[in-house]
Motif scaffolding. Sequence first.
Motif, PDB file in Angstrom:
ATOM      1  N   GLU A 191      10.109  24.741  -2.442  1.00  0.00           N
ATOM      2  CA  GLU A 191       9.976  25.474  -3.695  1.00  0.00           C
ATOM      3  C   GLU A 191       8.882  26.517  -3.514  1.00  0.00           C
ATOM      4  O   GLU A 191       7.738  26.166  -3.222  1.00  0.00           O
ATOM      5  CB  GLU A 191       9.611  24.519  -4.832  1.00  0.00           C
ATOM      6  CG  GLU A 191      10.638  23.428  -5.038  1.00  0.00           C
ATOM      7  CD  GLU A 191      10.381  22.599  -6.298  1.00  0.00           C
ATOM      8  OE1 GLU A 191       9.625  23.080  -7.172  1.00  0.00           O
ATOM      9  OE2 GLU A 191      10.933  21.495  -6.396  1.00  0.00           O
ATOM     10  N   PRO A 192       9.216  27.797  -3.695  1.00  0.00           N
ATOM     11  CA  PRO A 192       8.219  28.845  -3.442  1.00  0.00           C
ATOM     12  C   PRO A 192       6.994  28.741  -4.345  1.00  0.00           C
ATOM     13  O   PRO A 192       5.927  29.225  -3.970  1.00  0.00           O
ATOM     14  CB  PRO A 192       8.994  30.144  -3.679  1.00  0.00           C
ATOM     15  CG  PRO A 192      10.205  29.753  -4.447  1.00  0.00           C
ATOM     16  CD  PRO A 192      10.517  28.335  -4.086  1.00  0.00           C
ATOM     17  N   SER A 193       7.128  28.090  -5.500  1.00  0.00           N
ATOM     18  CA  SER A 193       5.950  27.906  -6.365  1.00  0.00           C
ATOM     19  C   SER A 193       4.981  26.902  -5.755  1.00  0.00           C
ATOM     20  O   SER A 193       3.809  26.845  -6.126  1.00  0.00           O
ATOM     21  CB  SER A 193       6.381  27.433  -7.752  1.00  0.00           C
ATOM     22  OG  SER A 193       7.027  26.176  -7.668  1.00  0.00           O
ATOM     23  N   VAL A 194       5.485  26.094  -4.814  1.00  0.00           N
ATOM     24  CA  VAL A 194       4.637  25.121  -4.120  1.00  0.00           C
ATOM     25  C   VAL A 194       4.227  25.656  -2.747  1.00  0.00           C
ATOM     26  O   VAL A 194       3.049  25.692  -2.397  1.00  0.00           O
ATOM     27  CB  VAL A 194       5.369  23.770  -3.959  1.00  0.00           C
ATOM     28  CG1 VAL A 194       4.499  22.779  -3.188  1.00  0.00           C
ATOM     29  CG2 VAL A 194       5.759  23.208  -5.318  1.00  0.00           C
ATOM     30  N   PHE A 195       5.231  26.050  -1.974  1.00  0.00           N
ATOM     31  CA  PHE A 195       4.981  26.642  -0.660  1.00  0.00           C
ATOM     32  C   PHE A 195       6.183  27.478  -0.266  1.00  0.00           C
ATOM     33  O   PHE A 195       7.274  26.941  -0.086  1.00  0.00           O
ATOM     34  CB  PHE A 195       4.733  25.536   0.383  1.00  0.00           C
ATOM     35  CG  PHE A 195       4.351  26.081   1.741  1.00  0.00           C
ATOM     36  CD1 PHE A 195       3.032  26.380   2.033  1.00  0.00           C
ATOM     37  CD2 PHE A 195       5.327  26.332   2.699  1.00  0.00           C
ATOM     38  CE1 PHE A 195       2.682  26.895   3.275  1.00  0.00           C
ATOM     39  CE2 PHE A 195       4.985  26.855   3.947  1.00  0.00           C
ATOM     40  CZ  PHE A 195       3.653  27.135   4.225  1.00  0.00           C
ATOM     41  N   GLY A 196       5.975  28.777  -0.136  1.00  0.00           N
ATOM     42  CA  GLY A 196       7.076  29.667   0.184  1.00  0.00           C
ATOM     43  C   GLY A 196       6.777  30.542   1.377  1.00  0.00           C
ATOM     44  O   GLY A 196       5.767  30.359   2.073  1.00  0.00           O
ATOM     45  N   ILE A 197       7.646  31.498   1.607  1.00  0.00           N
ATOM     46  CA  ILE A 197       7.533  32.331   2.811  1.00  0.00           C
ATOM     47  C   ILE A 197       6.251  33.164   2.794  1.00  0.00           C
ATOM     48  O   ILE A 197       5.663  33.433   3.849  1.00  0.00           O
ATOM     49  CB  ILE A 197       8.784  33.224   2.967  1.00  0.00           C
ATOM     50  CG1 ILE A 197       8.823  33.842   4.370  1.00  0.00           C
ATOM     51  CG2 ILE A 197       8.853  34.289   1.879  1.00  0.00           C
ATOM     52  CD1 ILE A 197      10.155  34.449   4.745  1.00  0.00           C
ATOM     53  N   ASP A 198       5.786  33.541   1.610  1.00  0.00           N
ATOM     54  CA  ASP A 198       4.537  34.302   1.549  1.00  0.00           C
ATOM     55  C   ASP A 198       3.349  33.459   1.987  1.00  0.00           C
ATOM     56  O   ASP A 198       2.413  33.969   2.610  1.00  0.00           O
ATOM     57  CB  ASP A 198       4.299  34.818   0.121  1.00  0.00           C
ATOM     58  CG  ASP A 198       5.308  35.881  -0.276  1.00  0.00           C
ATOM     59  OD1 ASP A 198       5.850  36.548   0.633  1.00  0.00           O
ATOM     60  OD2 ASP A 198       5.565  36.029  -1.483  1.00  0.00           O
ATOM     61  N   ASP A 199       3.398  32.169   1.658  1.00  0.00           N
ATOM     62  CA  ASP A 199       2.335  31.264   2.113  1.00  0.00           C
ATOM     63  C   ASP A 199       2.380  31.100   3.629  1.00  0.00           C
ATOM     64  O   ASP A 199       1.358  31.174   4.305  1.00  0.00           O
ATOM     65  CB  ASP A 199       2.487  29.893   1.438  1.00  0.00           C
ATOM     66  CG  ASP A 199       2.421  30.003  -0.076  1.00  0.00           C
ATOM     67  OD1 ASP A 199       1.354  30.385  -0.579  1.00  0.00           O
ATOM     68  OD2 ASP A 199       3.437  29.727  -0.746  1.00  0.00           O
ATOM     69  N   LEU A 200       3.591  30.867   4.137  1.00  0.00           N
ATOM     70  CA  LEU A 200       3.740  30.658   5.580  1.00  0.00           C
ATOM     71  C   LEU A 200       3.296  31.904   6.356  1.00  0.00           C
ATOM     72  O   LEU A 200       2.652  31.801   7.410  1.00  0.00           O
ATOM     73  CB  LEU A 200       5.202  30.313   5.898  1.00  0.00           C
ATOM     74  CG  LEU A 200       5.531  29.912   7.330  1.00  0.00           C
ATOM     75  CD1 LEU A 200       4.633  28.782   7.827  1.00  0.00           C
ATOM     76  CD2 LEU A 200       7.004  29.512   7.439  1.00  0.00           C
ATOM     77  N   ALA A 201       3.608  33.087   5.821  1.00  0.00           N
ATOM     78  CA  ALA A 201       3.294  34.338   6.517  1.00  0.00           C
ATOM     79  C   ALA A 201       1.793  34.556   6.663  1.00  0.00           C
ATOM     80  O   ALA A 201       1.358  35.278   7.560  1.00  0.00           O
ATOM     81  CB  ALA A 201       3.930  35.514   5.768  1.00  0.00           C
ATOM     82  N   THR A 202       1.002  33.945   5.792  1.00  0.00           N
ATOM     83  CA  THR A 202      -0.443  34.184   5.844  1.00  0.00           C
ATOM     84  C   THR A 202      -1.204  33.047   6.515  1.00  0.00           C
ATOM     85  O   THR A 202      -2.428  33.109   6.630  1.00  0.00           O
ATOM     86  CB  THR A 202      -1.006  34.380   4.416  1.00  0.00           C
ATOM     87  OG1 THR A 202      -0.640  33.252   3.619  1.00  0.00           O
ATOM     88  CG2 THR A 202      -0.434  35.639   3.783  1.00  0.00           C
TER      89      THR A 202
END
Length: 155
Positions: A9-20
């Motif tokens: 769930e991007p509100s928990v962990f999404g691609i933007d989190d992984l990218a950083t």
Amino acid sequence: MNYWLMKSEPSVFGIDDLATRPKRTEPWDGVRNYQARNMMRDQMRRHDLAFLYHSNCEPPGIVGTMEIVRESYPDPTAFDPESKYYDPKSDPDNPRWYLVDVRLKRRFKRMVTLAELRDRVDELGDFTLLRRGNRLSVMPVEAATWQRIVELAGG
DNA sequence: GCCAACGTTGGC
DNA sequence: GCCAACGTTGGC
């Protein structure tokens, strides 16, 4: 080489989190389903590839690809009483939950939405994601299905 | 927010 | 081992 799909769930962990993340790498923690665990623990190999799927959002769909960079080891969040994934039944001497480390490989230029996948169900072969009632958060993807979806994402 | 589908729990 | 009750997932 095996192919997978992993939901988050991007509100928990999404691609933007992984990218950083450092090295764009993250332990895929918090999986608490035995079928999903078994696949991570017993079948995922280093250099396997996985789609990153955003669930429970608008719209849901596949946003990129990841590489498995570390094979399974016990999920440390299961031992941490402060973690929302804490499971007192998981004993460090006999761990119940396992995870792998993933690294973001490619962010798709455009998301391949669930609706689009459904529209193309006939082209995608046997695809677990599209089966009725499916709730698995980690699932295998056939090579031909993988290739077709990569094409849909723009190669 | 609704609810179908599924997984887990626990009494018996 | 059965199965009702309950919790979770996740699309819509």
